[in-house]
Design an enzyme around this catalytic site. Sequence first.
Site, PDB file in Angstrom:
ATOM      1  N   LYS A  72     -10.130  -2.358   4.659  1.00  0.00           N
ATOM      2  CA  LYS A  72      -9.835  -1.012   4.820  1.00  0.00           C
ATOM      3  C   LYS A  72      -9.785  -0.259   6.092  1.00  0.00           C
ATOM      4  O   LYS A  72      -8.921  -0.448   6.868  1.00  0.00           O
ATOM      5  CB  LYS A  72     -10.676  -0.270   3.563  1.00  0.00           C
ATOM      6  CG  LYS A  72     -10.395  -0.858   2.232  1.00  0.00           C
ATOM      7  CD  LYS A  72     -11.143   0.276   1.307  1.00  0.00           C
ATOM      8  CE  LYS A  72     -10.914  -0.400  -0.230  1.00  0.00           C
ATOM      9  NZ  LYS A  72      -9.894  -0.064  -1.027  1.00  0.00           N
ATOM     10  N   TYR A 113     -16.594  -4.747  -7.645  1.00  0.00           N
ATOM     11  CA  TYR A 113     -15.248  -5.513  -7.554  1.00  0.00           C
ATOM     12  C   TYR A 113     -15.071  -6.339  -6.141  1.00  0.00           C
ATOM     13  O   TYR A 113     -15.313  -5.397  -5.025  1.00  0.00           O
ATOM     14  CB  TYR A 113     -14.234  -4.334  -7.851  1.00  0.00           C
ATOM     15  CG  TYR A 113     -12.669  -4.795  -7.588  1.00  0.00           C
ATOM     16  CD1 TYR A 113     -12.347  -5.405  -8.750  1.00  0.00           C
ATOM     17  CD2 TYR A 113     -11.864  -4.491  -6.569  1.00  0.00           C
ATOM     18  CE1 TYR A 113     -10.803  -6.116  -8.629  1.00  0.00           C
ATOM     19  CE2 TYR A 113     -10.549  -5.102  -6.569  1.00  0.00           C
ATOM     20  CZ  TYR A 113     -10.064  -5.443  -7.709  1.00  0.00           C
ATOM     21  OH  TYR A 113      -8.814  -6.041  -7.400  1.00  0.00           O
ATOM     22  N   ASP A 127     -20.157  -7.418   0.366  1.00  0.00           N
ATOM     23  CA  ASP A 127     -18.742  -6.983   0.437  1.00  0.00           C
ATOM     24  C   ASP A 127     -18.714  -5.629   0.858  1.00  0.00           C
ATOM     25  O   ASP A 127     -18.908  -4.817   0.247  1.00  0.00           O
ATOM     26  CB  ASP A 127     -18.177  -7.270  -1.022  1.00  0.00           C
ATOM     27  CG  ASP A 127     -16.679  -6.811  -1.129  1.00  0.00           C
ATOM     28  OD1 ASP A 127     -16.124  -6.255  -0.258  1.00  0.00           O
ATOM     29  OD2 ASP A 127     -15.990  -7.291  -2.208  1.00  0.00           O
TER      30      ASP A 127
HETATM   31  N1  HOZ Z   1      -8.615  -1.638  -5.576  1.00  0.00           N
HETATM   32  C1  HOZ Z   1      -8.527  -0.326  -5.136  1.00  0.00           C
HETATM   33  C2  HOZ Z   1      -9.469   0.731  -5.760  1.00  0.00           C
HETATM   34  N2  HOZ Z   1     -10.816   0.031  -5.616  1.00  0.00           N
HETATM   35  C3  HOZ Z   1      -7.179   0.248  -5.815  1.00  0.00           C
HETATM   36  C4  HOZ Z   1      -6.188  -0.130  -4.581  1.00  0.00           C
HETATM   37  C5  HOZ Z   1      -4.798   0.327  -5.072  1.00  0.00           C
HETATM   38  O1  HOZ Z   1      -4.584   0.859  -6.065  1.00  0.00           O
HETATM   39  O2  HOZ Z   1      -4.000   0.839  -4.143  1.00  0.00           O
END
Ligand code: HOZ
Length: 439
Positions: free
Chosen positions: A274, A153, A246
């Site tokens: 993050k 992702y 990434d």
């Molecule tokens: N894309 C995030 C997990 N891989 C989730 C982000 C969220 O829901 O805060």
Amino acid sequence: MTAVTAATMFDTTRSQALMARARDRFPGGVNSPVRAFGGVGGEPFVVARGAGSRIWDVDGNEYIDYVLSWGPLVLGHAPPAVLEAVQRVMQNGTSFGIPTGLELELADVIAERMPHLEMMRFVSSGTEAAMSVARLARAITGRDHLLKFEGCYHGHADSFLVKAGSGVATLGLPNSPGVPSALAELTLTCAYNDLEAVEKIARSVPLAAILLEPIVGNGGYIEPVPGFIEGLRRIADETGALLVFDEVMTGFRIAFGGARERFGVTPDLTALGKVIGGGLPVAVYGGKREYMSRVAPTGPVYQAGTLSGNPLAMAGGLATLAALTREVHDSITARTARLVHGMRTMAARHGVPFNASHSGSMWGFFFREQTVTNFDEAKTSDTELFKRFFHAARVRGVYLAPSAFEAGFMSSAHSEADIDLTLSKLDDALGAALSGAKG
Ligand code: HOZ
């Protein structure tokens, strides 16, 4: 405590009332899909506060948290050093849209630990960073096609919603309506760890970039097999594609210096997020000076943002990275290893097919005997058992990611006693899950 008692004592009245209202305001009651618990069923809880390794919901239930805001909180919740830094900087204003010295300070710390980010650009989310990297790679190479891996992702930009992981995988949506097919066709995919497939694609289609999560966190936790990342570097070099890491999830987690330190392979471009914001909205993309110089205003590749380099977010990131010394990183790694080892022992005791692993403070597990090397294999794990285990853990006060296809995280605030307590609660939870109970 029996399973029935654990579930019975667990009051969720306030969370349920708020979620009922939220569903009227937000799609699914949430502002990011995985939070809706679609991957595990049941009602999400509404959080009230966090401190250290713990969070409390609005009904007063306490959880040891292994999601940690999906990764950023490497020091745990509300660490005093981060709160103090943000509060101090906030006194002077919250946003300027003018350069501040803080941006330079955070960039210097990042470049010191990841020297391949010679030059960088701050943005506000991982999606923006990945989207900008794709545009830059296309501009540098003069090529349109990207190669990504199934289950990886890279945020929700149009080019990446093709066989993506995270919420897309959790909800079983292979792609997204609304992404123009003309654009989706430019994103090629193959299985993670399948170097032969990469080689075939890269030699038949001119690729702008090969992008990957150097350890997958969004398809569950999946490690590269030995030689995979090195192989990608070789293929990229031989075919003129750029190699993009990434590291939004893995950065400052899988090793002190990230994937380059862990695997000894240097990417051309990197996206980070993050941890570098310590829980505030920050991401960055960067790489070789000659590449990053192509970004506006030095070069023609356009990308901009009103809140980019926001001072509060820079302060959060600086305080976080200052506290995350190599020694602290190593101690979080040791506790992650103990949790993972303990979970393996627990599963063996219950006779359940299971594998778990970690790199630094990022970890994950699957209810499946054999190691998972790609997303198709991840999907063959026992996701029904995962769901029951998730709920049984939750009512016992351990919050795991609400999807079999997400990674777990550890923080410096998780003590040895927290790990002991977690393991005993998880052991009880697994027993309940295997007996078919959700609670
Ligand atoms: N894309 C995030 C997990 N891989 C989730 C982000 C969220 O829901 O805060």
